[in-house]
Design a protein around this motif. Sequence first.
Motif, PDB file in Angstrom:
ATOM      1  N   LEU A  17      30.128  23.563  -2.899  1.00 41.63           N
ATOM      2  CA  LEU A  17      31.211  24.434  -3.399  1.00 41.63           C
ATOM      3  C   LEU A  17      31.132  24.673  -4.177  1.00 41.63           C
ATOM      4  O   LEU A  17      30.923  24.375  -4.998  1.00 41.63           O
ATOM      5  CB  LEU A  17      32.190  23.416  -3.240  1.00 41.63           C
ATOM      6  CG  LEU A  17      33.134  22.981  -1.337  1.00 41.63           C
ATOM      7  CD1 LEU A  17      34.309  21.831  -2.000  1.00 41.63           C
ATOM      8  CD2 LEU A  17      34.090  24.086  -1.076  1.00 41.63           C
ATOM      9  N   THR A  21      36.180  26.960  -7.142  1.00 39.50           N
ATOM     10  CA  THR A  21      36.682  26.040  -6.101  1.00 39.50           C
ATOM     11  C   THR A  21      37.273  24.257  -6.329  1.00 39.50           C
ATOM     12  O   THR A  21      38.230  23.948  -5.699  1.00 39.50           O
ATOM     13  CB  THR A  21      35.675  26.104  -4.371  1.00 39.50           C
ATOM     14  OG1 THR A  21      35.675  27.796  -4.650  1.00 39.50           O
ATOM     15  CG2 THR A  21      36.649  25.299  -3.497  1.00 39.50           C
ATOM     16  N   HIS A  24      39.985  24.527  -8.969  1.00 42.16           N
ATOM     17  CA  HIS A  24      41.355  24.724  -8.283  1.00 42.16           C
ATOM     18  C   HIS A  24      41.671  23.844  -6.805  1.00 42.16           C
ATOM     19  O   HIS A  24      42.797  22.954  -7.360  1.00 42.16           O
ATOM     20  CB  HIS A  24      40.780  26.241  -7.302  1.00 42.16           C
ATOM     21  CG  HIS A  24      41.878  26.438  -6.364  1.00 42.16           C
ATOM     22  ND1 HIS A  24      42.865  27.137  -6.909  1.00 42.16           N
ATOM     23  CD2 HIS A  24      42.034  26.107  -5.229  1.00 42.16           C
ATOM     24  CE1 HIS A  24      43.863  26.975  -5.296  1.00 42.16           C
ATOM     25  NE2 HIS A  24      42.825  27.042  -4.973  1.00 42.16           N
ATOM     26  N   ARG A  56      36.463  21.173   2.464  1.00 43.71           N
ATOM     27  CA  ARG A  56      35.833  21.898   3.046  1.00 43.71           C
ATOM     28  C   ARG A  56      35.971  22.095   4.339  1.00 43.71           C
ATOM     29  O   ARG A  56      35.312  23.473   5.061  1.00 43.71           O
ATOM     30  CB  ARG A  56      34.233  21.123   2.357  1.00 43.71           C
ATOM     31  CG  ARG A  56      33.008  23.075   2.286  1.00 43.71           C
ATOM     32  CD  ARG A  56      31.864  21.851   2.268  1.00 43.71           C
ATOM     33  NE  ARG A  56      31.519  21.984   3.516  1.00 43.71           N
ATOM     34  CZ  ARG A  56      29.631  21.744   3.980  1.00 43.71           C
ATOM     35  NH1 ARG A  56      28.781  21.400   2.962  1.00 43.71           N
ATOM     36  NH2 ARG A  56      29.855  21.231   4.703  1.00 43.71           N
ATOM     37  N   LYS A  59      39.193  24.011   5.248  1.00 46.35           N
ATOM     38  CA  LYS A  59      39.646  25.044   5.359  1.00 46.35           C
ATOM     39  C   LYS A  59      39.201  26.307   6.596  1.00 46.35           C
ATOM     40  O   LYS A  59      39.393  27.381   6.462  1.00 46.35           O
ATOM     41  CB  LYS A  59      38.362  25.583   3.957  1.00 46.35           C
ATOM     42  CG  LYS A  59      37.919  27.433   3.495  1.00 46.35           C
ATOM     43  CD  LYS A  59      39.836  27.115   2.626  1.00 46.35           C
ATOM     44  CE  LYS A  59      39.985  28.343   1.847  1.00 46.35           C
ATOM     45  NZ  LYS A  59      41.150  28.823   2.262  1.00 46.35           N
TER      46      LYS A  59
END
Length: 136
Positions: A17, A21, A24, A56, A59
């Motif tokens: 990642l 990210t 975030h 992850r 997503k």
Amino acid sequence: MSSEHMQIGEVATRTELSLRTIRHYEETGLVIPSARSQGGFRLYTESDVARLMVIRRMKPLGFTLDEMRALLEATDRLDSHEELPPEEREELLERIRGFEQAAQQRVEDLRTQLSRAEEFAATLAERLTRTPDPLT
């Protein structure tokens, strides 16, 4: 810094990642660094990395941040060392079962999409082999 803590760069490498990210996900409350160094750097544990890996994996299946949060809250509650009333434990397990079923359905939908995309690419490749080259 303890050897069990990692800085954000190492976590980014391990989870694949971006730093942005990960930040975030911190801003949205999905993952909070376990500690901060004396210089203010974010420090993460293996547990934090595992949490980011759950995010992850959710997503690409199209789960929203709110859905991710709901799953993580359920697993956090189940993983707490607190004695849960049987009805609460069952409700949390049922919530996780719902996510498992949704994930299975989304995986199946992606398989269907992939199959259609492969058929399309094969059709184009076949078309190209049937088209005569005007220069030959």
